[in-house]
Structures are given as structure tokens and as C-alpha cells.
Design an enzyme around this catalytic site. Structure first.
Site, mmCIF file in Angstrom:
data_model
loop_
_atom_site.group_PDB
_atom_site.id
_atom_site.type_symbol
_atom_site.label_atom_id
_atom_site.label_comp_id
_atom_site.label_asym_id
_atom_site.label_seq_id
_atom_site.Cartn_x
_atom_site.Cartn_y
_atom_site.Cartn_z
ATOM 1 C CG ASP A 52 -1.935 -1.160 1.160
ATOM 2 O OD1 ASP A 52 -3.012 -0.973 0.580
ATOM 3 O OD2 ASP A 52 -1.609 -2.246 1.671
ATOM 4 C CG HIS B 263 -2.147 4.102 -1.396
ATOM 5 N ND1 HIS B 263 -3.404 4.024 -1.963
ATOM 6 C CD2 HIS B 263 -2.110 3.147 -0.433
ATOM 7 C CE1 HIS B 263 -4.098 3.073 -1.354
ATOM 8 N NE2 HIS B 263 -3.327 2.521 -0.427
ATOM 9 C CG ASP C 218 -4.063 -0.568 -3.007
ATOM 10 O OD1 ASP C 218 -4.538 -0.947 -4.094
ATOM 11 O OD2 ASP C 218 -4.758 -0.398 -1.988
ATOM 12 C CG ASN D 168 -8.611 -1.771 -2.962
ATOM 13 O OD1 ASN D 168 -7.511 -1.935 -2.434
ATOM 14 N ND2 ASN D 168 -9.442 -0.826 -2.565
ATOM 15 C CG HIS D 169 -6.588 2.301 -4.193
ATOM 16 N ND1 HIS D 169 -6.983 3.621 -4.184
ATOM 17 C CD2 HIS D 169 -7.026 1.790 -3.009
ATOM 18 C CE1 HIS D 169 -7.609 3.888 -3.060
ATOM 19 N NE2 HIS D 169 -7.644 2.796 -2.325
ATOM 20 C CG HIS E 171 -4.514 -5.656 -1.787
ATOM 21 N ND1 HIS E 171 -3.496 -4.802 -1.443
ATOM 22 C CD2 HIS E 171 -5.618 -4.879 -1.910
ATOM 23 C CE1 HIS E 171 -3.953 -3.569 -1.375
ATOM 24 N NE2 HIS E 171 -5.252 -3.585 -1.652
ATOM 25 C CG HIS F 47 -4.070 2.001 4.574
ATOM 26 N ND1 HIS F 47 -4.088 3.247 3.982
ATOM 27 C CD2 HIS F 47 -4.170 1.110 3.554
ATOM 28 C CE1 HIS F 47 -4.191 3.115 2.673
ATOM 29 N NE2 HIS F 47 -4.264 1.824 2.394
#
Length: 608
Positions: free
Chosen positions: A20, A22, A60, A128-129, A217, A247
Site C-alpha cells: 500500500d 499509493h 496498491d 483494489n486501487h 490484498h 493500512h
């Protein structure tokens, strides 16, 4: 699994794990725009300094499904800077790479490509992002894979079953079976597990000699009845699970006493929501594996922007504040300013001696003003800290807990939870909770899941006919079912058959198909109305030969029903089938979103 010595040798595989990241989150923000890139640089620098064999990412990598050119450029720049070079690769892959990387145009690991010079391979599942979308089913990781910078694995094309074929790695006498499950809607994967449709393939030879590592994930904490993956669903032959998507940093391995494996949850490397879980110190992990033993060293990230959060409940300070006092609001504002100043002082002390840490911290003060208190002007309050904080627009967040007079359901209580919980609420979850709570109101014709999805379409996408079409469609199907079964015209028997018919569809693919059909009908109905409206505005006669295209691309007649079936990639040769767990749930409609609306259920729907 026992700890392994820190002494590295030719039999020790060193893996840097992170999840993650991002990249691109708030990249247009003047203060926080470069945070994700700076921290990703630090993560890759740790990998190079620790001379790891490879990097394992848990999804992510990007914040957006379609990352900006800046995000892609910075990511490629950093991967090329740290992961390409002349350092020899000291491990080999034993499995069939055409199966492991079947979705790539170049189905082999990047360091074996004769045109590339890779010093630190990167393996990653999608989140998922940054999940695959569109007609071609591509995601940003596929772009990096095609460029030879990332090895994208753990992807399943089937919506009915999942076969997980491991990447088999060997260094000296150490052998690792690395499994990957990229992001799948939680409710769909839940159903697959419960229905025994998830298969973890095992190496054919000497199964007990492999260290089994899974990177996944999905939701780990329970956000709904089936909107997460319980740890006990995973196979008990696993040794370590690297859990992405969550997170909060819980990187220290936690033992699952039921399945007897360990779970590490590295958490995100950037604060994306001002919630308590994000305030935990951010880390990445250096995993050492030798034989069947492992050791996980946690590495604190120094470039992550500080985040402090504090809760204030005003009715706990009645000795300081009287709701009836004419100047109580000014006193509350001064009290909150003092709390923010305390967090700023703490941030300043914590930042001493660490020049890598950004100067301006993130501060969040959550104020519960239940009990007759009034909120002060937040915008004016925030202006006092505009040059000292990274989030000057949302420092204070007011919450109020209300009691609902309705004995059956308390929606205000649901919507006035702590912000970390509220962020996970969805309309369909509220509908499910309504019928789970209301003792005297039950759906006899519709399922709670179907109604929840129809209401969600109504709220999120303004599909005004979704609920009505679902009711009409379900009424037609039920009437047809009763005629086929030739049920005796007795009220009790009709009610019993309707309930049996309704229960037979709950949490099945048929239920999902019915909702899709109803939504398609609603869209088609809206499209026809829009056409009639346009025709009326233009004064077009019925005989006029005019063709008009709908904005949303749906034709006027409703589409024919049917099921779409995909194929799961089959892994043969290096692996054989292993045990799997069960899964039943609903197809997820997307990530949880905040819905501050009151759902009203009309009892007449139940009567129908």
C-alpha cells in the site's frame, strides 16, 4: 516456524516486504504532493542497502487505477535507479513461469530477460486501487511488467473459481513457494472460499521442505457479514501470510492459533485517511528465510509525514464547560486550540534529529459535542494553523451521537460512529443491518442483499428506477415459479413456497444476476424516458426516422439475461492440487464509501 539467525549466507533468502504505497496520493497538494514518491525512494534505498534478493509488494502500488503521467514517470524513474544494475541474482525459479506470469506478453521473470539488466527483482500483486479494468483487463502493473520493471503475479481472470499456482524459488538449500492473490471483491472471494472454489496448488515433490508464503490484498478486519476474508479460510500448510490492503501497521508476525501460520501486516507507507489506525508508526519488513525458519526485521520509515490524532468528549469535562453558559463556545475553542498546540509540540520533539521527516505534521482533533454543546467556526479556527500544519483545512472534526426514537433501527447510531468505522459503511450494509435488527419487519419476497444493492444504485448512481424494477422483476419471477410448481391456492402454502424460493437464492450467483438484470431494466427505462423527453422537446413526430444515442450507452430494449463465465488458468507440471477452504458471499460492488443518507424502507414492498 522458528527464528533464523541474522547471519546471512548462501542459503538465506532476504526479501524486503511492503504494501500500500499509493503512489500519486494527493500529488496535486502543495504540501503533501511528493510524500509518496519520497517514501518509495526510501523503501527502495533500504532494499539496496540491505542487499536483498528481491522486493515483494502487497498491492496498491498506485493510488489511482489510471495513474497520472507524473506518477508513472516517478515510479519508473525510481525502479530504474535502484533495481537495475550488474549485481548477480543468486536465486532461481523452478516453477513454470508461463503459468506464474500468464497474463504478461513476456511470461518470464524480468531478470532472465536477455535485454534487461536487473539487480533487484520486484514481485507484486495488484490491489483494489490499481486493479485490472477495461475491455483488455489491464492495470498499471501490467505497464510496468511490459517494461520489464515489475513481475506481476497472483492474478485470476475467473469470477467463479481461483487456482493459485505458486512461484517456486530456490537459493542454496532454501526453497520458497510464493503464492499471490491479487485484489478480488471481498464478498465474491468469501463465497469462493466457502464453496471450496479456491485451490492452492502444492509442489509435487517433497511438500514438507518448502517455506510457504502467501501475499494477499483483502479486508482483514470484519466490515460486514461477508465483506472480509477470515484468517481461518486460508490453508493450514502456509507458514507466513503477508497481508495487504489494511493500512494500520501490524508488521510483527502474529500467530493464528487455529491455522498455525503467522501473519504480518506491513500497512501503508503514507497516511491516506485521518483515522487512528494511520497514526501507528509506519514500517517495512526485511524477511530472512533459511530452510523452514524465518526472521522478520522491521525497519521504521523516516520520511513518512507525522500524524497525531486525539479525541475530546466535551461532556467528560463538565467541570470546565457548562452548555448553558453564554461564552461556552469560546471556551471550547480555546480548549481545542490548546490541544492542537500540545500535538504540535509533540511533533516538534519527535522530529528532532531526523532531517528526513517533513516539517509540517498532520493533526486531527475529533470533538464529540453531544450534550447540548454547539460547534464553533471550524474555518476560522483552522486559519490559526495554516502555516504550521500539512492539513490546515480539516484539523477539527465535530461528531455528535444522537438517539433515534425508532425502537427497531437506529440509523443515527450507525452513522455517528467514530470516523474510522463510518468510512467503512455502505448503503447496502445499512439495509442488511436494518433487516437484521428489525424484528417485526422481514422481507418475504426480496432478499436483503438484492434490496441493498438496488438501494445503493439508487443512492450512489441516482438510478431512480432500480428499486421499482427489482421489485417488479422479482414479482414476475415469483409468480412464474408459483405457476410452475402449481402451488395450492392456500395462503399458508403460498407463503411457505415464496419463503423457500427466496431463501434458495440468497448468497448465490443467481441473486447477483437478478440485481444486474433489474439495474439493466432501470437503465433501459431511463434511456427510453430520456429519448421521449428529447423527442418531445424537439417536437419530433412518432413517424420521424430519427436515431438518438443514449449518454450511458445502454440501448432502449432490456438486454437478454445470461451468465458470463471465465476460465481460471490451469497450472500443471510443477504443482499438484492441495486442500482449499470455503467461501460464500455476495459480489462486491466496490470499496466501502461514506453514505450520510437515511434509508427508508416502505412496508408495502414487503406486502408485495
Amino acid at each position: 516456524v522458528c527464528p533464523v539467525s541474522h547471519r546471512d549466507d548462501e542459503d538465506t533468502l532476504k526479501i524486503l516486504i511492503a504494501t500500500d504505497i499509493h503512489l500519486g496520493y494527493l500529488e496535486k497538494d502543495a504540501i503533501r504532493g511528493n510524500d509518496t514518491y519520497v517514501t518509495f525512494d526510501e523503501i527502495l534505498k533500504h532494499a539496496k542497502q540491505n542487499d536483498v534478493d528481491f522486493i515483494l509488494l502487497g498491492g496498491d502500488l498506485f493510488h489511482d487505477n489510471k495513474p497520472s503521467r507524473k506518477s508513472l514517470h516517478n515510479c519508473i524513474e525510481l525502479l530504474r535507479k535502484y533495481c537495475m544494475g550488474d549485481k548477480p541474482i543468486t536465486f532461481e525459479i523452478l516453477s513454470d513461469q508461463a503459468v506464474n506470469f500468464s497474463t504478461s506478453k513476456f511470461p518470464w521473470v524480468n531478470y532472465q530477460d536477455e535485454n534487461l539488466n536487473i539487480s533487484i527483482p520486484v514481485f507484486s500483486v495488484h490491489g483494489n486501487h490499481d486493479d485490472p479494468t477495461g475491455a483488455d483487463g489491464l492495470c498499471a502493473l501490467d505497464v510496468l511488467s511490459c517494461a520489464g520493471l515489475v513481475n506481476h503475479f497472483g492474478r485470476s481472470r475467473s469470477v467463479e473459481k481461483v487456482e493459485v499456482s505458486p512461484v517456486l524459488l530456490q537459493k542454496g538449500s532454501t526453497r520458497i513457494a510464493m503464492y499471490g492473490i491479487g485484489s478480488i471483491p471481498d464478498e465474491r472471494l468469501y463465497r469462493m472460499f466457502l464453496n471450496n472454489q479456491v485451490t492452492m496448488l502444492r509442489p509435487r515433490e517433497d511438500e514438507s521442505s518448502w517455506f510457504n508464503l502467501l501475499v494477499v490484498h483483502q479486508n482483514r478486519s470484519k466490515h460486514g457479514a461477508t465483506n472480509y476474508i477470515p484468517e481461518q479460510f486460508l490453508d493450514d500448510f502456509l507458514d507466513l501470510v503477508v497481508w495487504g490492503h489494511e493500512h494500520e501497521c501490524r508488521i510483527d508476525p502474529e500467530r493464528n492459533e487455529q491455522r498455525l501460520f503467522y501473519i504480518t501486516q506491513p500497512g501503508s507507507s503514507v497516511v491516506t485517511s485521518l483515522s487512528p489506525g494511520e497514526a501507528v508508526k509506519k514500517h517495512i519488513g526485511l524477511l530472512r528465510v533459511k530452510g523452514r525458519k524465518m526472521n522478520l526485521e522491521k525497519i521504521p520509515l523516516q520520511t513518512v509525514r507525522q500524524f497525531f490524532i486525539q479525541d475530546v468528549v466535551l461532556r467528560d469535562h463538565l467541570n470546565l464547560f457548562n452548555p448553558d453558559h453564554p461564552k461556552v463556545t469560546q471556551k471550547i475553542e480555546a480548549f481545542c486550540q490548546e490541544k492542537v498546540e500540545e500535538m504540535l509540540d509533540e511533533a516538534e520533539r519527535d522530529r528532532l534529529g531526523n532531517p528526513q521527516m517533513p516539517e509540517k505534521p498532520l493533526i486531527r482533533l475529533r470533538v464529540d459535542y453531544t450534550g447540548g454543546f454547539e460547534a464553533f467556526n471550524v474555518m476560522r479556527f483552522n486559519q490559526k494553523f495554516v502555516d504550521r500544519l500539512a492539513n490546515p483545512k480539516d484539523v477539527v472534526h465535530f461528531v455528535r451521537h444522537r438517539e433515534c426514537k425508532d425502537e427497531n433501527i437506529n440509523f443515527d447510531e450507525l452513522l455517528s460512529r467514530a470516523s474510522a468505522e463510518v468510512m467503512q459503511l455502505r448503503v447496502e450494509d445499512l439495509v442488511k443491518q436494518y433487516f437484521a435488527t428489525a424484528e417485526k419487519v422481514r422481507l418475504s419476497l426480496l432478499t436483503e442483499q438484492g434490496m441493498g444493492k438496488a438501494v445503493q444504485e439508487f443512492v450512489d448512481k441516482e438510478e431512480r428506477d432500480a428499486i421499482e424494477e427489482l421489485i417488479n422483476y422479482q414479482l414476475e419471477k415469483t409468480q412464474h415459479h408459483l405457476k410452475e410448481r402449481r402451488v395450492e391456492a392456500v395462503e399458508e402454502k403460498i407463503d411457505e413456497e415464496i419463503r423457500r424460493f427466496r431463501d434458495s437464492k440468497m448468497n448465490t450467483v443467481e441473486e447477483d444476476e437478478e440485481v444486474k438484470e433489474a439495474i439493466s431494466r432501470a437503465k433501459a427505462h431511463r434511456t427510453q424516458e430520456d429519448r421521449d423527453s428529447v423527442a418531445g422537446d424537439l417536437d419530433i413526430s412518432e413517424e420521424a426516422d430519427v436515431a438518438m444515442d443514449s449518454d450511458d450507452g445502454f440501448p432502449a430494449p432490456p438486454p437478454a439475461r445470461g451468465r458470463g463465465r471465465g476460465r481460471a488458468s490451469s497450472a500443471r507440471g510443477a504443482s499438484s492440487r492441495g486442500a482449499s477452504r470455503r467461501g460464500r458471499g455476495e459480489i462486491d460492488s466496490g470499496p466501502p464509501r461514506l453514505c450520510t443518507v437515511q434509508v427508508v424502507i416502505n412496508s408495502r414492498w414487503m406486502d408485495e
